[in-house]
Design a protein around this motif. Structure first.
Motif, PDB file in Angstrom:
ATOM      1  N   THR A 179     -10.870  -7.288   1.584  1.00  0.00           N
ATOM      2  CA  THR A 179     -10.870  -7.554   0.148  1.00  0.00           C
ATOM      3  C   THR A 179      -9.581  -8.253  -0.263  1.00  0.00           C
ATOM      4  OG1 THR A 179     -12.271  -5.620  -0.287  1.00  0.00           O
ATOM      5  CG2 THR A 179     -10.985  -6.482  -2.135  1.00  0.00           C
ATOM      6  N   TYR A 180      -8.486  -7.812   0.305  1.00  0.00           N
ATOM      7  CA  TYR A 180      -7.174  -8.418   0.026  1.00  0.00           C
ATOM      8  C   TYR A 180      -7.164  -9.897   0.445  1.00  0.00           C
ATOM      9  CZ  TYR A 180      -2.110  -9.206   0.487  1.00  0.00           C
ATOM     10  OH  TYR A 180      -0.839  -9.702   0.381  1.00  0.00           O
ATOM     11  N   ALA A 212     -10.525  -2.670   2.719  1.00  0.00           N
ATOM     12  CA  ALA A 212      -9.435  -2.983   1.787  1.00  0.00           C
ATOM     13  C   ALA A 212      -8.672  -4.237   2.224  1.00  0.00           C
ATOM     14  CB  ALA A 212      -8.480  -1.801   1.681  1.00  0.00           C
ATOM     15  N   LYS A 242       0.835  -1.202   0.000  1.00  0.00           N
ATOM     16  CA  LYS A 242       0.000   0.000   0.000  1.00  0.00           C
ATOM     17  C   LYS A 242       0.872   1.256   0.000  1.00  0.00           C
ATOM     18  CE  LYS A 242      -3.743   2.178   2.660  1.00  0.00           C
ATOM     19  NZ  LYS A 242      -4.635   2.045   3.828  1.00  0.00           N
TER      20      LYS A 242
END
Length: 203
Positions: free
Chosen positions: A116-117, A113, A76
């Motif tokens: 989702t990862y 996030a 990220k």
């Protein structure tokens, strides 16, 4: 830590069928003594190697959730910084910033996030079709190292938005013990009731 009973459970053809769950949820918990963390991780590696052999033909995705979180942060970006993980590690050296770093870690661990990862990792695994292996199990361990950024009950609740009950079973390796209907992280800290998960080995 009854690992022989766990292996027998994982080798049971009935349990290997993701469509056959003990409850509405497909989460299962295997509590263990936190002092046996290293031994557990070695056994999980052995299980992965043994289950893939003939008779079972099962390819297990084994997720160290702490390592996955670090990788998620490392990939990220943050402003001009290519790695949010390295940015936070640098900030953590400053005592005046340590509280902010803790808040950032907790926020990211509980973010959409990150879930989702994780979901993309799981979907990529179960979607493989280049061999004759089956993929009904997802092992998740390293939960103790995620404290206090992410609690187990929060993980289970938040992952419900992505969970596909009929495709796999998630086995959580929990560093602590069950006390009645609750779990105690590190045998000390009371976790909120993990009602979505079934204890994989009966008492």
């Amino acid at each position: 830590m009854d690992l022989s009973a766990l292996y027998n459970k994982l080798s049971d053809p009935g349990f290997q069928d993701p469509a056959k769950s003990d409850m509405y949820y497909n989460y299962y918990v295997f509590p263990y003594d936190p002092a046996q963390e290293y031994e557990l991780e070695q056994e999980l590696l052995r299980f992965k190697n043994v289950l893939v052999r003939p008779v079972n033909y099962i390819d297990v995705l084994s997720i160290d959730i702490f390592e996955e979180f670090c990788e998620f942060l490392d990939k990220k970006t943050f402003g001009k910084h290519p790695s949010y993980l390295k940015y936070l590690l640098d900030k953590d050296k400053d005592k005046n910033m340590s509280v902010n770093v803790l808040k950032s870690l907790s926020s990211n661990a509980n973010s959409e996030a990150f879930y989702t990862y994780l979901n993309e990792r799981i979907l990529a695994h179960i979607s493989k079709d280049d061999d004759d292996l089956r993929r009904p199990f997802i092992f998740i361990y390293g939960l103790g190292r995620m404290y206090p950024y992410l609690r187990t009950n929060v993980l289970l609740t938040n992952y419900e938005n992505y969970n596909e009950v009929s495709k796999y079973k998630i086995i959580l390796f929990y560093p602590g013990r069950r006390s009645g209907n609750s779990y105690n992280l590190f045998n000390v800290l009371e976790d909120s009731n993990i009602y979505r998960a079934t204890k994989i080995i009966d008492e």
